[in-house]
Scaffold this motif. Structure first.
Motif, PDB file in Angstrom:
ATOM      1  N   LEU A  86       0.858  -1.183   0.000  1.00 43.86           N
ATOM      2  CA  LEU A  86       0.000   0.000   0.000  1.00 43.86           C
ATOM      3  C   LEU A  86       0.893   1.231   0.000  1.00 43.86           C
ATOM      4  CD1 LEU A  86      -2.928   1.101   0.239  1.00 43.86           C
ATOM      5  CD2 LEU A  86      -2.634   1.045   2.722  1.00 43.86           C
ATOM      6  N   PHE A  87       0.658   2.140  -0.957  1.00 42.98           N
ATOM      7  CA  PHE A  87       1.503   3.319  -1.127  1.00 42.98           C
ATOM      8  C   PHE A  87       0.823   4.568  -0.556  1.00 42.98           C
ATOM      9  CE2 PHE A  87       2.410   0.303  -4.511  1.00 42.98           C
ATOM     10  CZ  PHE A  87       3.790   0.214  -4.487  1.00 42.98           C
ATOM     11  N   GLN A  88       1.550   5.683  -0.586  1.00 45.03           N
ATOM     12  CA  GLN A  88       1.003   6.965  -0.120  1.00 45.03           C
ATOM     13  C   GLN A  88      -0.194   7.378  -0.968  1.00 45.03           C
ATOM     14  OE1 GLN A  88       3.880  10.113   0.185  1.00 45.03           O
ATOM     15  NE2 GLN A  88       2.333  11.704   0.300  1.00 45.03           N
ATOM     16  N   SER A  89      -0.091   7.179  -2.275  1.00 37.36           N
ATOM     17  CA  SER A  89      -1.203   7.460  -3.182  1.00 37.36           C
ATOM     18  C   SER A  89      -1.971   6.167  -3.444  1.00 37.36           C
ATOM     19  CB  SER A  89      -0.676   8.017  -4.505  1.00 37.36           C
ATOM     20  OG  SER A  89      -1.715   8.112  -5.458  1.00 37.36           O
ATOM     21  N   PRO A  90      -3.318   6.230  -3.486  1.00 40.30           N
ATOM     22  CA  PRO A  90      -4.098   5.006  -3.709  1.00 40.30           C
ATOM     23  C   PRO A  90      -3.821   4.332  -5.050  1.00 40.30           C
ATOM     24  CG  PRO A  90      -5.495   6.772  -2.877  1.00 40.30           C
ATOM     25  CD  PRO A  90      -4.179   7.394  -3.208  1.00 40.30           C
ATOM     26  N   LEU A  91      -3.453   5.119  -6.066  1.00 39.56           N
ATOM     27  CA  LEU A  91      -3.123   4.576  -7.382  1.00 39.56           C
ATOM     28  C   LEU A  91      -4.254   3.728  -7.963  1.00 39.56           C
ATOM     29  CD1 LEU A  91       0.598   3.514  -6.720  1.00 39.56           C
ATOM     30  CD2 LEU A  91      -0.232   5.632  -7.770  1.00 39.56           C
ATOM     31  N   LEU A  92      -5.481   4.216  -7.805  1.00 35.11           N
ATOM     32  CA  LEU A  92      -6.634   3.515  -8.370  1.00 35.11           C
ATOM     33  C   LEU A  92      -6.803   3.901  -9.837  1.00 35.11           C
ATOM     34  CD1 LEU A  92      -9.202   4.030  -5.463  1.00 35.11           C
ATOM     35  CD2 LEU A  92      -7.611   2.130  -5.797  1.00 35.11           C
ATOM     36  N   LEU A  93      -7.285   2.961 -10.635  1.00 34.78           N
ATOM     37  CA  LEU A  93      -7.558   3.250 -12.044  1.00 34.78           C
ATOM     38  C   LEU A  93      -8.921   3.931 -12.146  1.00 34.78           C
ATOM     39  CD1 LEU A  93      -6.328  -0.059 -13.715  1.00 34.78           C
ATOM     40  CD2 LEU A  93      -5.072   2.080 -13.338  1.00 34.78           C
ATOM     41  N   PRO A  94      -8.969   5.170 -12.672  1.00 40.77           N
ATOM     42  CA  PRO A  94     -10.200   5.952 -12.618  1.00 40.77           C
ATOM     43  C   PRO A  94     -11.348   5.391 -13.438  1.00 40.77           C
ATOM     44  CG  PRO A  94      -8.536   7.059 -13.963  1.00 40.77           C
ATOM     45  CD  PRO A  94      -7.850   5.921 -13.277  1.00 40.77           C
ATOM     46  N   TRP A  95     -11.054   4.541 -14.413  1.00 41.03           N
ATOM     47  CA  TRP A  95     -12.117   3.993 -15.259  1.00 41.03           C
ATOM     48  C   TRP A  95     -12.648   2.657 -14.726  1.00 41.03           C
ATOM     49  CZ3 TRP A  95      -7.006   4.484 -16.642  1.00 41.03           C
ATOM     50  CH2 TRP A  95      -6.260   3.293 -16.753  1.00 41.03           C
ATOM     51  N   ARG A  96     -12.129   2.223 -13.583  1.00 40.71           N
ATOM     52  CA  ARG A  96     -12.590   0.971 -12.986  1.00 40.71           C
ATOM     53  C   ARG A  96     -13.356   1.249 -11.692  1.00 40.71           C
ATOM     54  NH1 ARG A  96      -9.281  -3.748 -14.970  1.00 40.71           N
ATOM     55  NH2 ARG A  96     -10.184  -4.894 -13.236  1.00 40.71           N
ATOM     56  N   THR A  97     -14.392   0.479 -11.442  1.00 37.80           N
ATOM     57  CA  THR A  97     -15.170   0.635 -10.212  1.00 37.80           C
ATOM     58  C   THR A  97     -14.342   0.176  -9.009  1.00 37.80           C
ATOM     59  OG1 THR A  97     -16.090  -1.597 -10.342  1.00 37.80           O
ATOM     60  CG2 THR A  97     -17.314   0.185 -11.441  1.00 37.80           C
ATOM     61  N   VAL A  98     -14.874   0.447  -7.812  1.00 35.89           N
ATOM     62  CA  VAL A  98     -14.222  -0.001  -6.580  1.00 35.89           C
ATOM     63  C   VAL A  98     -13.933  -1.494  -6.647  1.00 35.89           C
ATOM     64  CG1 VAL A  98     -14.660  -0.460  -4.125  1.00 35.89           C
ATOM     65  CG2 VAL A  98     -15.089   1.827  -5.064  1.00 35.89           C
ATOM     66  N   ASP A 164       3.894   1.974   2.695  1.00 34.24           N
ATOM     67  CA  ASP A 164       4.851   3.070   2.486  1.00 34.24           C
ATOM     68  C   ASP A 164       4.133   4.409   2.632  1.00 34.24           C
ATOM     69  OD1 ASP A 164       7.071   4.552   1.886  1.00 34.24           O
ATOM     70  OD2 ASP A 164       7.068   4.103  -0.256  1.00 34.24           O
ATOM     71  N   GLU A 165       4.229   5.009   3.821  1.00 32.22           N
ATOM     72  CA  GLU A 165       3.596   6.300   4.116  1.00 32.22           C
ATOM     73  C   GLU A 165       2.128   6.309   3.689  1.00 32.22           C
ATOM     74  OE1 GLU A 165       4.996   8.864   5.612  1.00 32.22           O
ATOM     75  OE2 GLU A 165       7.145   8.564   5.431  1.00 32.22           O
ATOM     76  N   PRO A 166       1.343   5.316   4.061  1.00 36.06           N
ATOM     77  CA  PRO A 166       0.017   5.165   3.455  1.00 36.06           C
ATOM     78  C   PRO A 166      -0.999   6.229   3.842  1.00 36.06           C
ATOM     79  CG  PRO A 166       0.280   3.632   5.278  1.00 36.06           C
ATOM     80  CD  PRO A 166       1.615   4.276   5.071  1.00 36.06           C
ATOM     81  N   PHE A 167      -0.776   6.933   4.962  1.00 33.99           N
ATOM     82  CA  PHE A 167      -1.796   7.860   5.437  1.00 33.99           C
ATOM     83  C   PHE A 167      -1.300   9.308   5.507  1.00 33.99           C
ATOM     84  CE2 PHE A 167      -2.547   3.846   8.040  1.00 33.99           C
ATOM     85  CZ  PHE A 167      -3.315   3.267   7.059  1.00 33.99           C
ATOM     86  N   SER A 168      -0.130   9.581   4.968  1.00 37.67           N
ATOM     87  CA  SER A 168       0.478  10.907   5.126  1.00 37.67           C
ATOM     88  C   SER A 168      -0.284  11.996   4.378  1.00 37.67           C
ATOM     89  CB  SER A 168       1.939  10.877   4.666  1.00 37.67           C
ATOM     90  OG  SER A 168       2.020  10.498   3.302  1.00 37.67           O
ATOM     91  N   ALA A 169      -1.052  11.630   3.343  1.00 38.96           N
ATOM     92  CA  ALA A 169      -1.781  12.637   2.573  1.00 38.96           C
ATOM     93  C   ALA A 169      -3.160  12.929   3.157  1.00 38.96           C
ATOM     94  CB  ALA A 169      -1.920  12.178   1.123  1.00 38.96           C
ATOM     95  N   LEU A 170      -3.528  12.240   4.240  1.00 42.15           N
ATOM     96  CA  LEU A 170      -4.864  12.393   4.810  1.00 42.15           C
ATOM     97  C   LEU A 170      -4.865  13.407   5.946  1.00 42.15           C
ATOM     98  CD1 LEU A 170      -5.812   8.593   5.004  1.00 42.15           C
ATOM     99  CD2 LEU A 170      -6.282  10.206   3.141  1.00 42.15           C
TER     100      LEU A 170
END
Length: 255
Positions: A86-98, A164-170
């Protein structure tokens, strides 16, 4: 007497960037570490001390020029399927559902996605996102997106979870909510966890051991055992004993 073997063992790991084996920048030098099954280990230190480099070595993303990484009894070459990250940014693909974002690692591995739908839905409910299975990332808050990323990291029931810093952006409140959630997930899943963070309070709240790195090249300066029983109430961070551990680790970092 039963002897419990470490699930992850690093011996004299050295990483060098650039110009081959004998030149360039040495990022970490002769790092040795043993991590036991089910343990949560926090890694802290100043920026540039090699925390993320060490995590990438453990993940198999970087190959050390010296030393070895033994995972679950075998030398680790980065191909092990039972490692989640798990990274600092979620890195989700915007065209895919949850749901389809969570199932992405299964598709990449060429496995039967249908066999994992139930697991994915179970994880969605456990992280508090039931009803959002068919939503897209742009419809979710930052904290919700990171919960989806956590589900994705857990979909294949990893033996080892790397953060890796998973919550630092929150924001602070959302970050504490994620601390509580992650604690519950770790206990339920039973996975060994390594957390790289700049937030010493986060490391003390979540970890059984905190590893302090420092220097250039990076080495392990000290280790601090954290004795608090689980589950840990978020109010623990306001106790005198908790803050004594925070202060000790900050002094080790700055020293």
């Amino acid at each position: 007497m039963i002897t419990v073997k470490s699930i992850l063992r690093l011996r004299n790991v050295t990483v060098r960037y650039g110009n081959g084996r004998h030149g360039g920048l040495v990022a970490i030098s002769k790092v040795s570490l043993d991590i036991m099954p089910g343990q949560v280990v926090g890694i802290v230190g100043k920026s540039g001390c090699g925390k993320t480099t060490l995590l990438k070595v453990i993940a198999g993303l970087i190959k050390p020029v010296e030393g070895e990484v033994i995972f679950n009894g075998d030398e680790f070459d980065g191909s092990h399927r039972r490692v989640g990250m798990l990274f600092q940014s979620p890195l989700l693909l915007p065209w895919r559902t949850v749901l389809r974002n969570i199932l992405l690692p299964i598709e990449i591995a060429g496995e039967d996605v249908n066999k994992y739908v139930g697991r994915a839905l179970e994880l969605v409910e456990r992280v508090g996102l039931k009803g959002f299975e068919n939503s897209y990332p742009w419809e979710l808050s930052g904290g919700m997106q990171q919960r989806v990323a956590l589900c994705r990291a857990l979909i294949h029931k990893p033996l080892l979870l790397l953060l890796d810093e998973p919550f630092s952006a929150l924001d602070a409140i959302t970050r504490e909510d994620m601390w509580k959630l992650l604690q519950e997930i770790i206990v339920h899943e039973g996975c060994t966890t390594i957390l790289v963070t700049h937030d010493v309070r986060e490391a003390v709240f979540l970890s059984d051991r905190v590893v302090v790195m420092g220097g250039k090249p990076g080495t392990i300066k000290a280790e601090v055992n954290i004795p608090f029983n689980r589950p840990r109430d978020i109010r623990l961070q306001y106790s005198k004993e908790f803050n004594e551990y925070v202060s000790t680790i900050k002094e080790l970092i700055s020293g």
